[in-house]
Scaffold this motif. Structure first.
Motif, mmCIF file in Angstrom:
data_model
loop_
_atom_site.group_PDB
_atom_site.id
_atom_site.type_symbol
_atom_site.label_atom_id
_atom_site.label_comp_id
_atom_site.label_asym_id
_atom_site.label_seq_id
_atom_site.Cartn_x
_atom_site.Cartn_y
_atom_site.Cartn_z
ATOM 1 N N VAL A 44 -7.672 -10.338 -0.652
ATOM 2 C CA VAL A 44 -8.325 -8.830 -0.832
ATOM 3 C C VAL A 44 -7.858 -8.217 0.302
ATOM 4 N N THR A 50 -9.789 -2.586 -4.885
ATOM 5 C CA THR A 50 -9.219 -3.488 -5.701
ATOM 6 C C THR A 50 -9.983 -3.458 -7.019
ATOM 7 N N ALA A 216 -4.937 -1.746 -5.338
ATOM 8 C CA ALA A 216 -4.515 -3.239 -5.987
ATOM 9 C C ALA A 216 -5.218 -3.402 -7.420
ATOM 10 N N GLN A 228 -1.207 -9.774 -10.247
ATOM 11 C CA GLN A 228 -1.836 -8.978 -9.141
ATOM 12 C C GLN A 228 -0.710 -8.247 -8.470
#
Length: 247
Positions: A44, A50, A216, A228
Motif C-alpha cells: 500500500v 487505494t 491504485a 493490482q
C-alpha cells in the motif's frame, strides 16, 4: 460496531521500504473455521489512495480489518510504516440508530484511544474534534442525535470520527454506498483532498467510478489477488468479467 469504539492498535514491527505505508507479504487471514484471504502480497503506497474492488465475499472488508489491526493474520506478515495508528471508518449500517449519541460525541470517540480511561480531553483533543466537524461540514449538526441524520450526514460524521484521530492511514468500508450522487461527490472530493495532503486512504468500494479515481487498485476474488496496479490497467472489461462471473 465494535470497531467504532476501539481504536486499533498495530505496533509496527519494522518500517517497510520508503514510499510504502503498509507491506503485506504472503498474507492469510479470516475467521474461525472460515479462511478468507489467501497468500496476498501487496504494497500500500503512501501519499495516495487505494481502492479495494471485488464482489461480496471477495475479502475487501477482511483486508481492511487486517490493515486496521482488528483481524489478526493466520500467517504471513503485515508491516506498517510510520508511527501513527490507522483510523478505521466502518460501514454506516454497522452503527445502530438506537445509540444515544450526538454527532459531537461520536466524533469525540476518535480521540479516546489517546486519552486513556481517566484523562480529560485536552485543548488539542477539542481542537482536533472541531476541525474534523468543520472539515466534514457537520459542525452545525454537533448537537443532533446520530439516529436523526440522513445517510450522507451520518457517513460524514463517521469519517469525521476517523479524521479526528489524526492518523496517516485512513481505512473506509464502502463509504459512499447508498448515498445520493451529491453526497458521494462530496465525500469523494474530501478523500481526494486528504490523499493530496499526505493521508494514505484505502477504501473498499463497489463503485467503479470511485475506484477509477484512485491512485491504485487492488482487485480481489474469493480472497485471492486478481489484479493490482493503476485502475486503468486493473479495471478492464475482461478482468471485471472474470472476477464477477459465477464460480
Amino acid at each position: 460496531m465494535k470497531t467504532m469504539f476501539n481504536k486499533p492498535t498495530v505496533p509496527p514491527q519494522r518500517h517497510p521500504a520508503p514510499g510504502v505505508r503498509v507491506r503485506l507479504t504472503s498474507l492469510c487471514a479470516g475467521y474461525p473455521g472460515r479462511p478468507v484471504l489467501d497468500q496476498l502480497t501487496y504494497d500500500v503506497r503512501a501519499l495516495g489512495s487505494t481502492a479495494l474492488v471485488g464482489p461480496n465475499g471477495s475479502g475487501k472488508s477482511t483486508l481492511l480489518g487486517v490493515l486496521a489491526g482488528v483481524i489478526r493474520p493466520t500467517s504471513g506478515e503485515v508491516v506498517h510504516g510510520g508511527e501513527l495508528r490507522p483510523a478505521f471508518v466502518p460501514q454506516r449500517g454497522a452503527v445502530g440508530d438506537e445509540l444515544p449519541l450526538t454527532v459531537r460525541q461520536t466524533v469525540e470517540m476518535g480521540r479516546w484511544g489517546g486519552l486513556g480511561v481517566w484523562r480529560r480531553p485536552t485543548r488539542r483533543d477539542r481542537a482536533a474534534v472541531d476541525e474534523a466537524l468543520d472539515r466534514l461540514g457537520v459542525g452545525a449538526l454537533a448537537g443532533r442525535q446520530l439516529g436523526e441524520l440522513s445517510g450522507g450526514q451520518r457517513q460524514r460524521t463517521l469519517i469525521a470520527q476517523g479524521l479526528a484521530q489524526e492518523s496517516d492511514l485512513l481505512l473506509l468500508d464502502e463509504p459512499t454506498t447508498g448515498l445520493d450522487p451529491e453526497a458521494r461527490d462530496r465525500i469523494g472530493s474530501l478523500l481526494a483532498d486528504l490523499a493530496a495532503e499526505g493521508v494514505t486512504v484505502v477504501q473498499a468500494t463497489h463503485d467503479l467510478d470511485t475506484a477509477r479515481s484512485a491512485d491504485a487498485c487492488l482487485l480481489l476474488r474469493d480472497g485471492l489477488l486478481a489484479g493490482q496496479g493503476r485502475p486503468d490497467e486493473v479495471l478492464t472489461d475482461a478482468a471485471l468479467a472474470r472476477v464477477w462471473q459465477p464460480a
